[in-house]
Design an enzyme around this catalytic site. Sequence first.
Site, PDB file in Angstrom:
ATOM      1  N   SER A 132       7.966  44.350   0.178  1.00 49.82           N
ATOM      2  CA  SER A 132       9.184  44.367  -0.635  1.00 49.82           C
ATOM      3  C   SER A 132       9.484  45.813  -0.975  1.00 49.82           C
ATOM      4  O   SER A 132       8.562  46.644  -1.030  1.00 49.82           O
ATOM      5  CB  SER A 132       8.933  43.577  -1.928  1.00 49.82           C
ATOM      6  OG  SER A 132       9.944  43.838  -2.873  1.00 49.82           O
ATOM      7  N   TYR A 145       4.526  42.139  -9.739  1.00 50.78           N
ATOM      8  CA  TYR A 145       4.834  41.794  -8.342  1.00 50.78           C
ATOM      9  C   TYR A 145       4.813  43.057  -7.476  1.00 50.78           C
ATOM     10  O   TYR A 145       4.236  43.077  -6.377  1.00 50.78           O
ATOM     11  CB  TYR A 145       6.204  41.126  -8.310  1.00 50.78           C
ATOM     12  CG  TYR A 145       6.797  40.862  -6.956  1.00 50.78           C
ATOM     13  CD1 TYR A 145       6.491  39.699  -6.261  1.00 50.78           C
ATOM     14  CD2 TYR A 145       7.712  41.757  -6.383  1.00 50.78           C
ATOM     15  CE1 TYR A 145       7.067  39.444  -5.018  1.00 50.78           C
ATOM     16  CE2 TYR A 145       8.289  41.507  -5.158  1.00 50.78           C
ATOM     17  CZ  TYR A 145       7.972  40.354  -4.476  1.00 50.78           C
ATOM     18  OH  TYR A 145       8.538  40.110  -3.255  1.00 50.78           O
TER      19      TYR A 145
HETATM   20  N1  LIG Z   1      13.858  36.845  -1.361  1.00 51.51           N
HETATM   21  C1  LIG Z   1      13.874  38.169  -1.411  1.00 51.51           C
HETATM   22  O1  LIG Z   1      14.906  38.780  -1.765  1.00 51.51           O
HETATM   23  C2  LIG Z   1      12.658  38.952  -1.015  1.00 51.51           C
HETATM   24  C3  LIG Z   1      12.763  40.355  -0.996  1.00 51.51           C
HETATM   25  C4  LIG Z   1      11.657  41.105  -0.610  1.00 51.51           C
HETATM   26  C5  LIG Z   1      10.494  40.470  -0.239  1.00 51.51           C
HETATM   27  N2  LIG Z   1      10.416  39.090  -0.276  1.00 51.51           N
HETATM   28  C6  LIG Z   1       9.178  38.465   0.172  1.00 51.51           C
HETATM   29  O2  LIG Z   1       9.492  37.570   1.220  1.00 51.51           O
HETATM   30  C7  LIG Z   1       8.515  36.527   1.265  1.00 51.51           C
HETATM   31  C8  LIG Z   1       9.182  35.168   1.285  1.00 51.51           C
HETATM   32  O3  LIG Z   1       9.900  35.027   0.060  1.00 51.51           O
HETATM   33  P1  LIG Z   1      11.082  33.961  -0.105  1.00 51.51           P
HETATM   34  O4  LIG Z   1      12.139  34.672  -0.828  1.00 51.51           O
HETATM   35  O5  LIG Z   1      11.349  33.295   1.194  1.00 51.51           O
HETATM   36  O6  LIG Z   1      10.387  32.942  -1.129  1.00 51.51           O
HETATM   37  P2  LIG Z   1      10.623  31.363  -1.354  1.00 51.51           P
HETATM   38  O7  LIG Z   1      11.946  30.927  -0.872  1.00 51.51           O
HETATM   39  O8  LIG Z   1      10.264  31.144  -2.786  1.00 51.51           O
HETATM   40  O9  LIG Z   1       9.518  30.696  -0.412  1.00 51.51           O
HETATM   41  C9  LIG Z   1       8.166  30.910  -0.668  1.00 51.51           C
HETATM   42  C10 LIG Z   1       7.336  30.046   0.246  1.00 51.51           C
HETATM   43  O10 LIG Z   1       5.955  30.282  -0.034  1.00 51.51           O
HETATM   44  C11 LIG Z   1       5.323  29.061  -0.421  1.00 51.51           C
HETATM   45  N3  LIG Z   1       4.296  29.417  -1.396  1.00 51.51           N
HETATM   46  C12 LIG Z   1       4.476  30.031  -2.587  1.00 51.51           C
HETATM   47  N4  LIG Z   1       3.293  30.192  -3.196  1.00 51.51           N
HETATM   48  C13 LIG Z   1       2.353  29.699  -2.357  1.00 51.51           C
HETATM   49  C14 LIG Z   1       0.951  29.578  -2.418  1.00 51.51           C
HETATM   50  N5  LIG Z   1       0.275  29.995  -3.500  1.00 51.51           N
HETATM   51  N6  LIG Z   1       0.279  29.024  -1.380  1.00 51.51           N
HETATM   52  C15 LIG Z   1       0.958  28.594  -0.287  1.00 51.51           C
HETATM   53  N7  LIG Z   1       2.301  28.673  -0.183  1.00 51.51           N
HETATM   54  C16 LIG Z   1       2.983  29.219  -1.201  1.00 51.51           C
HETATM   55  C17 LIG Z   1       6.465  28.180  -0.937  1.00 51.51           C
HETATM   56  O11 LIG Z   1       6.222  26.790  -0.809  1.00 51.51           O
HETATM   57  P3  LIG Z   1       5.495  25.918  -1.974  1.00 51.51           P
HETATM   58  O12 LIG Z   1       6.206  26.256  -3.242  1.00 51.51           O
HETATM   59  O13 LIG Z   1       5.650  24.508  -1.518  1.00 51.51           O
HETATM   60  O14 LIG Z   1       4.080  26.377  -1.945  1.00 51.51           O
HETATM   61  C18 LIG Z   1       7.572  28.555   0.044  1.00 51.51           C
HETATM   62  O15 LIG Z   1       7.386  27.895   1.265  1.00 51.51           O
HETATM   63  C19 LIG Z   1       7.595  36.756   0.075  1.00 51.51           C
HETATM   64  O16 LIG Z   1       6.442  37.465   0.469  1.00 51.51           O
HETATM   65  C20 LIG Z   1       8.444  37.628  -0.843  1.00 51.51           C
HETATM   66  O17 LIG Z   1       7.656  38.397  -1.711  1.00 51.51           O
HETATM   67  C21 LIG Z   1      11.468  38.332  -0.660  1.00 51.51           C
END
Ligand SMILES: NC(=O)c1ccc[n+]([C@@H]2O[C@H](COP(=O)([O-])OP(=O)(O)OC[C@H]3O[C@@H](n4cnc5c(N)ncnc54)[C@H](OP(=O)(O)O)[C@@H]3O)[C@@H](O)[C@H]2O)c1
Length: 227
Positions: A132, A145
């Site tokens: 990130s 985070y």
């Molecule tokens: N969205 C953004 O703007 C953004 C920006 C920079 C970086 N990121 C990074 O991108 C990645 C994906 O983020 P996202 O935005 O797609 O998040 P998201 O929509 O909240 O999806 C997160 C996924 O991870 C699973 N998960 C969460 N905690 C878990 C755990 N302890 N064990 C196993 N599975 C787990 C969730 O499913 P369950 O809840 O069913 O476990 C879900 O499938 C992350 O690493 C995040 O830090 C996101």
Amino acid sequence: MTRTLITGASAGLGRALGRALATRRHELILTGRDPARLAALHAELPEATLIAGDVADPAHRAALATAVGPELDLLIHNASLLGPSPLVPLERLGSEQLRQILEVNVVAPAALTALLLPALHRAAGTIVTISSDAAIEHYAGWGGYGASKAALDHLAGTWAAENPGVRAYAIDPGDMRTAMHQAAFPGEDISDRPLPEEIAVPGILALLDNAPPSGRYRAADFTEETR
Ligand SMILES: NC(=O)c1ccc[n+]([C@@H]2O[C@H](COP(=O)([O-])OP(=O)(O)OC[C@H]3O[C@@H](n4cnc5c(N)ncnc54)[C@H](OP(=O)(O)O)[C@@H]3O)[C@@H](O)[C@H]2O)c1
């Protein structure tokens, strides 16, 4: 066939990556905590192996390693914990909340990688950690985070240094319209942020295709190259 494990694959970026890699005929092992969400994904990707569990749980990590078997081409550490929503200043982030963030975002990928390194070596595989911009910028409210993502970047660099023959990338996907992003900005309209499929996924796929040296990259830089 490319054997690929994605954590946090039931929603957001992880699910979008799983869908995209399925079209490239990757043999997928996908994980997330919510069995119902995984069941829905199974209906869509019937050939994938889906294993419900929490990456912070050692028994779940052991089950993943068993499912992977002797060889693994691609390991994507995508599951992540943001922390409290709304975000709070670092001084108000409780020790237990910080511990949980570090457990999911740092300790779990470190432990899972340790289990899977032999399989990655056999396949001359690749490790991707989803980073990130909060890993390198300092935003109010993002301290726990951001510190966890900085530590995860450091793990990726160390895996590369310690494991010639295995590539390790820390990839910043950029802002994405997902549940995590909405949790970071509760009540705000985030419709101007791109979906994971728009910039992050094509960028990550282009990066993997280009196979640059191990390091830290931004998905958007590779998306632009493919335009
Ligand atoms: N969205 C953004 O703007 C953004 C920006 C920079 C970086 N990121 C990074 O991108 C990645 C994906 O983020 P996202 O935005 O797609 O998040 P998201 O929509 O909240 O999806 C997160 C996924 O991870 C699973 N998960 C969460 N905690 C878990 C755990 N302890 N064990 C196993 N599975 C787990 C969730 O499913 P369950 O809840 O069913 O476990 C879900 O499938 C992350 O690493 C995040 O830090 C996101």
